[in-house]
Design an enzyme around this catalytic site. Sequence first.
Site, mmCIF file in Angstrom:
data_model
loop_
_atom_site.group_PDB
_atom_site.id
_atom_site.type_symbol
_atom_site.label_atom_id
_atom_site.label_comp_id
_atom_site.label_asym_id
_atom_site.label_seq_id
_atom_site.Cartn_x
_atom_site.Cartn_y
_atom_site.Cartn_z
ATOM 1 N N LYS A 174 -10.327 -2.764 12.537
ATOM 2 C CA LYS A 174 -9.090 -2.334 13.210
ATOM 3 C C LYS A 174 -9.022 -2.894 14.636
ATOM 4 O O LYS A 174 -7.956 -3.286 15.106
ATOM 5 C CB LYS A 174 -8.982 -0.800 13.218
ATOM 6 C CG LYS A 174 -8.650 -0.203 11.850
ATOM 7 C CD LYS A 174 -7.248 -0.608 11.403
ATOM 8 C CE LYS A 174 -6.891 -0.099 10.022
ATOM 9 N NZ LYS A 174 -5.615 -0.632 9.507
ATOM 10 N N ASP B 273 -1.023 -7.315 -4.669
ATOM 11 C CA ASP B 273 -2.302 -7.261 -3.964
ATOM 12 C C ASP B 273 -2.073 -7.795 -2.546
ATOM 13 O O ASP B 273 -1.683 -8.960 -2.377
ATOM 14 C CB ASP B 273 -3.293 -8.148 -4.746
ATOM 15 C CG ASP B 273 -4.616 -8.324 -4.044
ATOM 16 O OD1 ASP B 273 -4.780 -7.824 -2.908
ATOM 17 O OD2 ASP B 273 -5.499 -8.993 -4.621
ATOM 18 N N ASP C 80 1.991 -1.856 -4.469
ATOM 19 C CA ASP C 80 0.578 -1.456 -4.379
ATOM 20 C C ASP C 80 -0.163 -2.157 -5.518
ATOM 21 O O ASP C 80 0.471 -2.752 -6.384
ATOM 22 C CB ASP C 80 0.442 0.077 -4.492
ATOM 23 C CG ASP C 80 -0.773 0.594 -3.721
ATOM 24 O OD1 ASP C 80 -1.878 0.054 -3.920
ATOM 25 O OD2 ASP C 80 -0.618 1.521 -2.911
ATOM 26 N N ILE C 81 -1.506 -2.036 -5.514
ATOM 27 C CA ILE C 81 -2.250 -2.651 -6.627
ATOM 28 C C ILE C 81 -2.231 -1.754 -7.870
ATOM 29 O O ILE C 81 -2.687 -2.141 -8.928
ATOM 30 C CB ILE C 81 -3.722 -2.976 -6.255
ATOM 31 C CG1 ILE C 81 -4.383 -1.778 -5.570
ATOM 32 C CG2 ILE C 81 -3.810 -4.224 -5.410
ATOM 33 C CD1 ILE C 81 -5.893 -1.920 -5.474
ATOM 34 N N ARG C 82 -1.763 -0.517 -7.712
ATOM 35 C CA ARG C 82 -1.620 0.384 -8.867
ATOM 36 C C ARG C 82 -0.356 1.201 -8.675
ATOM 37 O O ARG C 82 0.159 1.297 -7.554
ATOM 38 C CB ARG C 82 -2.837 1.321 -8.969
ATOM 39 C CG ARG C 82 -3.011 2.088 -7.686
ATOM 40 C CD ARG C 82 -4.175 3.049 -7.661
ATOM 41 N NE ARG C 82 -4.411 3.439 -6.265
ATOM 42 C CZ ARG C 82 -3.767 4.387 -5.622
ATOM 43 N NH1 ARG C 82 -2.819 5.094 -6.207
ATOM 44 N NH2 ARG C 82 -4.028 4.662 -4.346
ATOM 45 N N TYR D 97 -14.983 -0.224 9.514
ATOM 46 C CA TYR D 97 -13.538 0.028 9.596
ATOM 47 C C TYR D 97 -13.039 -0.139 11.035
ATOM 48 O O TYR D 97 -12.033 -0.802 11.290
ATOM 49 C CB TYR D 97 -13.293 1.446 9.087
ATOM 50 C CG TYR D 97 -11.899 1.988 9.215
ATOM 51 C CD1 TYR D 97 -10.840 1.416 8.519
ATOM 52 C CD2 TYR D 97 -11.641 3.126 9.991
ATOM 53 C CE1 TYR D 97 -9.555 1.952 8.601
ATOM 54 C CE2 TYR D 97 -10.377 3.672 10.070
ATOM 55 C CZ TYR D 97 -9.332 3.077 9.384
ATOM 56 O OH TYR D 97 -8.078 3.614 9.462
ATOM 57 N N GLY E 182 0.831 -1.204 0.000
ATOM 58 C CA GLY E 182 0.000 0.000 0.000
ATOM 59 C C GLY E 182 0.861 1.248 0.000
ATOM 60 O O GLY E 182 0.556 2.239 0.672
ATOM 61 N N GLN F 234 -1.958 7.638 1.013
ATOM 62 C CA GLN F 234 -1.588 8.895 1.689
ATOM 63 C C GLN F 234 -0.385 8.711 2.607
ATOM 64 O O GLN F 234 0.558 9.487 2.571
ATOM 65 C CB GLN F 234 -2.786 9.429 2.501
ATOM 66 C CG GLN F 234 -2.546 10.819 3.072
ATOM 67 C CD GLN F 234 -3.484 11.168 4.227
ATOM 68 O OE1 GLN F 234 -4.165 10.298 4.786
ATOM 69 N NE2 GLN F 234 -3.520 12.439 4.583
HETATM 70 C C1 AKB Z 1 -10.520 7.777 8.581
HETATM 71 O O1 AKB Z 1 -11.038 8.899 8.684
HETATM 72 O O2 AKB Z 1 -11.142 6.762 8.273
HETATM 73 C C2 AKB Z 1 -9.040 7.655 8.884
HETATM 74 C C3 AKB Z 1 -8.785 7.265 10.305
HETATM 75 C C4 AKB Z 1 -9.080 8.205 11.390
HETATM 76 O O3 AKB Z 1 -8.337 6.182 10.550
HETATM 77 N N1 AKB Z 1 -8.370 8.873 8.582
#
Ligand code: AKB
Length: 314
Positions: A147, A53, A35-37, A143, A9, A13
């Site tokens: 995590k 990948d 990265d994938i691209r 997400y 990756g 960013q």
């Molecule tokens: C997001 O906004 O999803 C990320 C983070 C806080 O992990 N920047």
Amino acid sequence: MQKPILILGACGQIGTELTMELRSKYGADSVVASDIREGGEALMASGPFELLDATNYDAIEDVVMHYEIDEVYLMAAMLSATAEKFPMRAWNLNMNSLFNVLNLAKDRKISKIFWPSSIAVFGPSTPKENTPQNTIMEPSTVYGISKQSGERWCEYYFNKFGVDVRSVRYPGLISWKTMPGGGTTDYAVEIYHQALENGRYKCFLKEDTQLPMMYMDDAIRATLNLMEADVSTIRVRSSYNLGSMSFTPQEIAKTIKAHIPDFQMEYQPDFRQQIADSWPSSIDDSYAKKDWGWEPKYDLKSTTSEMLKNLGGK
Ligand code: AKB
């Protein structure tokens, strides 16, 4: 001498700046970007690159063997806002990529891992102010769930198999070299671009939504400090809280106005407001400070000056 490093990756960013920093520190040929691209021109010209990948174990293993990789930085992930739209894709990417590198380390094919966690591991029932390292964690986003699960697995692989995996819970990251993609804190980057291009910005969060944020130079420094820290100093094997500054959209707009007096801000909250409302407003990072000497350098004022100076000169 630094043994070879692989970044998965590398074109995102954080990955872009991390790759450049590691290359300037350890030499271009010691750092394989993937990265994938393909990424930006500067990154692609700066050293070896592989199309890879992060969910494909065999492909990663081939690259690890070919370059005799010792350390992996796993920066590939689907962030909070995009993950709400594609829950299963997010879960598959965020979890399978982590298992791939944890299993490579368990089988002693690599010896060290960096894996980023996030303030998204916290949820609505977490204490919002000065959120402690160890506290209630009931994330309400796809997400955040990925995590938090990832943190549990990191600690498990350390305890059970002695895997040297290190992690920080990044706050929202502000940078000018590469745009973020699909996060809830992205507004704090978009705002600078729009301020310079159009003199106005329509913010997708409410004016008083306070979130923890960090300038990218601090985030990269924290990452390298943690990876270089002596193994005996690392007490946390899930992920370290990492703090710097906290601000609201209204406050960032004020610092921009100090440079661009006619700057106009409008507010039109969307689905990301609910995500932001579930996250802490400030972070207690005393474990990181004590264990490996973490100290941020940038505040909101200096971040705004750096962002406008660098984007303005682009
Ligand atoms: C997001 O906004 O999803 C990320 C983070 C806080 O992990 N920047």
